[in-house]
Scaffold this motif. Structure first.
Motif, PDB file in Angstrom:
ATOM      1  N   SER A 276      13.996  -4.023  -5.604  1.00 22.25           N
ATOM      2  CA  SER A 276      13.678  -3.278  -4.405  1.00 22.25           C
ATOM      3  C   SER A 276      14.932  -3.143  -3.549  1.00 22.25           C
ATOM      4  CB  SER A 276      12.597  -4.044  -3.638  1.00 22.25           C
ATOM      5  OG  SER A 276      11.959  -3.235  -2.708  1.00 22.25           O
TER       6      SER A 276
ATOM      7  N   GLU B 178      13.098   1.415   7.316  1.00 20.37           N
ATOM      8  CA  GLU B 178      12.360   0.721   6.269  1.00 20.37           C
ATOM      9  C   GLU B 178      12.266  -0.776   6.562  1.00 20.37           C
ATOM     10  OE1 GLU B 178      13.317   2.907   2.182  1.00 20.37           O
ATOM     11  OE2 GLU B 178      15.138   2.363   3.275  1.00 20.37           O
TER      12      GLU B 178
ATOM     13  N   GLU C 129       5.297   3.961   2.102  1.00 14.88           N
ATOM     14  CA  GLU C 129       6.518   4.123   1.303  1.00 14.88           C
ATOM     15  C   GLU C 129       7.742   3.463   1.957  1.00 14.88           C
ATOM     16  OE1 GLU C 129       6.335   7.593   4.130  1.00 14.88           O
ATOM     17  OE2 GLU C 129       4.864   6.573   2.861  1.00 14.88           O
ATOM     18  N   LYS C 130       7.632   3.102   3.224  1.00 10.70           N
ATOM     19  CA  LYS C 130       8.758   2.459   3.923  1.00 10.70           C
ATOM     20  C   LYS C 130       8.674   0.933   3.886  1.00 10.70           C
ATOM     21  CE  LYS C 130      10.008   6.253   6.938  1.00 10.70           C
ATOM     22  NZ  LYS C 130      11.385   6.535   6.541  1.00 10.70           N
TER      23      LYS C 130
ATOM     24  N   GLY D  45      17.158  -0.886   8.500  1.00  9.64           N
ATOM     25  CA  GLY D  45      15.832  -1.347   8.893  1.00  9.64           C
ATOM     26  C   GLY D  45      15.778  -2.837   9.081  1.00  9.64           C
TER      27      GLY D  45
ATOM     28  N   ILE E  74      16.360  -1.197   0.428  1.00  4.01           N
ATOM     29  CA  ILE E  74      16.135  -0.358   1.606  1.00  4.01           C
ATOM     30  C   ILE E  74      17.483   0.023   2.200  1.00  4.01           C
ATOM     31  CG2 ILE E  74      13.884  -1.377   2.155  1.00  4.01           C
ATOM     32  CD1 ILE E  74      15.356  -2.828   4.541  1.00  4.01           C
TER      33      ILE E  74
ATOM     34  N   LYS F  61       8.775  -2.231   1.551  1.00  4.11           N
ATOM     35  CA  LYS F  61       9.176  -2.688   0.213  1.00  4.11           C
ATOM     36  C   LYS F  61       9.036  -4.203   0.163  1.00  4.11           C
ATOM     37  CE  LYS F  61      10.676   1.544  -0.596  1.00  4.11           C
ATOM     38  NZ  LYS F  61      12.045   1.968  -0.650  1.00  4.11           N
TER      39      LYS F  61
ATOM     40  N   ARG G 171       1.509  -1.974   5.405  1.00  7.26           N
ATOM     41  CA  ARG G 171       1.532  -0.586   4.904  1.00  7.26           C
ATOM     42  C   ARG G 171       0.477   0.271   5.592  1.00  7.26           C
ATOM     43  NH1 ARG G 171       2.693  -3.292  -0.642  1.00  7.26           N
ATOM     44  NH2 ARG G 171       4.930  -2.836  -0.833  1.00  7.26           N
TER      45      ARG G 171
END
Length: 163
Positions: free
Chosen positions: A21, A73, A120-121, A26, A23, A123, A114
């Motif tokens: 994963s 994110e 989708e932001k 964020g 990002i 992870k 979520r």
């Protein structure tokens, strides 16, 4: 429940040298789950992650925007070691919620996060895996937040510490 929140320019997780994963700008959030944590604790931590104002605004004024307002994110990584105590020089993790129970709790936490932001932001790493987490901390800015019930437990009972 405890969250170590780091403002990052980017972050990623690998397992066995394989990217899991990543990002961009964020928050990288290490999550500790304690025995006795409840949905109320989860709600508190989710609310804090999404609402704390740790980003600059468009005029570069500090501490004015949260991750949602900036549309950044969030990378979450489960970390049972956040609930350690010390027995001499050795860590003890008896306050951390055990494996399968904490996995279920963590998955519900991610689902709640979520549901309250853009899925989708959000992870995450790989629960229970030996991971490498790389971050480029922005600032550096790092905060620890613990759900109120745990803070009250500490002040009312005391926390046994050995040196």
């Amino acid at each position: 429940m405890k969250a170590l929140i780091q403002r990052v320019m980017n972050a990623n997780v690998t397992v066995n040298s394989e990217p899991i994963s990543s990002i961009g700008q964020g928050l990288c959030v290490l999550i500790g789950i304690c025995n006795g944590d409840t949905v109320k604790d989860m709600e508190y931590i989710v609310r804090k992650i999404l609402s704390i104002k740790i980003f600059d605004d468009e005029s570069n004024k500090r501490w004015k925007k949260n991750v949602v307002e900036k549309q950044f994110e969030v990378l979450c990584v489960s970390q049972f070691t956040l609930y350690n105590t010390w027995k001499g020089t050795k860590p003890d993790f008896h306050h951390a919620m055990p494996g399968e129970k904490s996995k279920e709790f963590y998955m519900k936490f991610l689902e709640m996060l979520r549901d309250q932001y853009q899925p989708e932001k959000i992870k995450d790493g790989e629960f229970g895996a030996y991971m490498q987490v790389s971050i480029q901390n922005d600032g550096p800015v790092t905060f620890t937040i613990e759900s109120p019930s745990k803070e009250q437990d500490k002040t009312s009972k005391g926390d046994e510490k050995e040196t």
